[in-house]
Design an enzyme around this catalytic site. Sequence first.
Site, PDB file in Angstrom:
ATOM      1  N   LYS A 168       0.879  -1.160   0.000  1.00  0.00           N
ATOM      2  CA  LYS A 168       0.000   0.000   0.000  1.00  0.00           C
ATOM      3  C   LYS A 168       0.918   1.211   0.000  1.00  0.00           C
ATOM      4  O   LYS A 168       1.525   1.565   1.015  1.00  0.00           O
ATOM      5  CB  LYS A 168      -0.914  -0.008   1.226  1.00  0.00           C
ATOM      6  CG  LYS A 168      -2.066   1.003   1.126  1.00  0.00           C
ATOM      7  CD  LYS A 168      -1.597   2.417   1.365  1.00  0.00           C
ATOM      8  CE  LYS A 168      -2.670   3.440   1.033  1.00  0.00           C
ATOM      9  NZ  LYS A 168      -2.128   4.823   1.071  1.00  0.00           N
TER      10      LYS A 168
ATOM     11  N   GLU B 197       6.236  -0.159  13.033  1.00  0.00           N
ATOM     12  CA  GLU B 197       7.398   0.720  13.230  1.00  0.00           C
ATOM     13  C   GLU B 197       6.844   2.127  13.222  1.00  0.00           C
ATOM     14  O   GLU B 197       6.399   2.619  12.189  1.00  0.00           O
ATOM     15  CB  GLU B 197       8.430   0.505  12.124  1.00  0.00           C
ATOM     16  CG  GLU B 197       9.791   1.072  12.461  1.00  0.00           C
ATOM     17  CD  GLU B 197       9.968   2.498  11.976  1.00  0.00           C
ATOM     18  OE1 GLU B 197       9.820   3.407  12.826  1.00  0.00           O
ATOM     19  OE2 GLU B 197      10.238   2.711  10.794  1.00  0.00           O
TER      20      GLU B 197
ATOM     21  N   CYS C 196      11.767   8.989  11.722  1.00  0.00           N
ATOM     22  CA  CYS C 196      11.415   8.557  13.071  1.00  0.00           C
ATOM     23  C   CYS C 196      12.649   8.266  13.909  1.00  0.00           C
ATOM     24  O   CYS C 196      12.543   8.118  15.122  1.00  0.00           O
ATOM     25  CB  CYS C 196      10.501   7.334  13.012  1.00  0.00           C
ATOM     26  SG  CYS C 196      11.056   6.077  11.862  1.00  0.00           S
TER      27      CYS C 196
END
Length: 500
Positions: free
Chosen positions: A189, A263, A299
């Site tokens: 996706k 994650e 991140c």
Amino acid sequence: MTEIILDERAAGIMAGVEQLLWIDGRATEASTGEWREVRNPARRGEVIGRVPAAGEEDVNRAVSAARRAFIEWRSVHFTDRARALLAIADDVEAEAEKFAQLTALDTGNALSSQARPEVKTLVSLFRYFAGVAGESKGVTLPAGDQQLQYTRREPLGVVACILPWNSPLMIAAFKVPAALAAGNTVILKAADDAPLTIQYLAQVCQRHVPAGVVNSLTGRGSVIGNALSTHPGVDKVSFTGSTEVGRGVAAQASERLAHLSLELGGKNPSIVFPDAVEDEGILDGLMLSSRFARQGQSCTAGSRLFLHEDIYDEMLEKLAARLGAMVVGDPLDEATDMGAVINQSQFDQISGFLEDGRNHPDLTTVLGGSAPTEGPLTEGFYHVPTIFGGARNDFRLAQEEIFGPVLVAIKWKDVDEVIQMANDSHYGLAAYVWTHDLDNALNTAHRIESGWVQVNQGGGQVVGQSYGGYKQSGMGREASLEGMLEGFTQIKQINVKLRG
């Protein structure tokens, strides 16, 4: 920022960025008949392509194709799966510059500092997982001559890989080759704001795997992501993105007890001890750990900078000078160090944090502090490197993930105090420790509550290294043999009674 002038290769990419869905080995439009525009972060309003807006019917088609393909793919000898992964890696490497330029257009990440390295990581991880494909094996228990007791590591089935927009190829590299090497089939996706590189990767994969093994969808996450997370034919959901969205994905997938890995976000500490100032390479390391070359849209960014009081002023001055010298501009310009943030929403969110920082009575603006208001940088979603000094760990800017090029500097004196502050976060993804005292380095690294700790370096991610977070930074591990075995296989125990 210089004017965007596309070379022949980039011009070719621009001419062909209408991407289709990949379902069952075929390029197809969405059943909805709808399309979504892909816009250039470096040029407000500029459309660089379009992709289908898939719906639930397309998810059903992709899941059905992946389930049919799984029956054959799971039984393929691991050496054949390895050859397929190596062939994909070779093709990506042969078209590395096309992938890199498309990445720069798609994400706003600078070509030289981010896009090209991301493509190299993709190639490396496909080759790594090709090399360990044969390690998905079981064990035999010595149970006597009348018993054969052994285990098989079997693939999970259909894996939905929900990808982010900040580094789509790199995150796909964490998931796709591991899943395929273990015998799973996948449905990608692609992120709504950066789908082009993922669709092109899916196209390359079709050359080397059977129809239905790799499928890829584009469109709204609220439609496709939800449908994949709740679909009974999806055996695992592997999600990378924000903690907020990850909670929703986890709730949906867990409702039907599907396998799950997440994650998520991070607000990562970077702890500098006094002796680190003697290292000439520390500024390069801190620049890398800040992830400003990715506009802070990472991140793993070391966005909480803990400087010991003895070196606080000196290090802040030196770091501000280095970060302030970064070239911010056109992602396709070879001279650019830092490109554009992804879209208006992200630009506005970062601007809101900057306003809070400027207006906070205890914070000082050491560098930057506001978006450009005139000149070429206003043509895109550009922010500049920013450092706020005088912070405390309980300030909003030190607790919330900004996902932009913003550092908050916090002064510390006592080791126990700084470790307590480092751990005072609901995140636990990455951390950085800067010292050449071995005791301080290892004791601090061991006490920090993060899934990935680096000492005296801001990069260091290598293939085969387990990657994932503690606390609300996620669950599961990727990019490693352990991640493949734990995340994409399950154990079957077989007991056979033998005739004497």
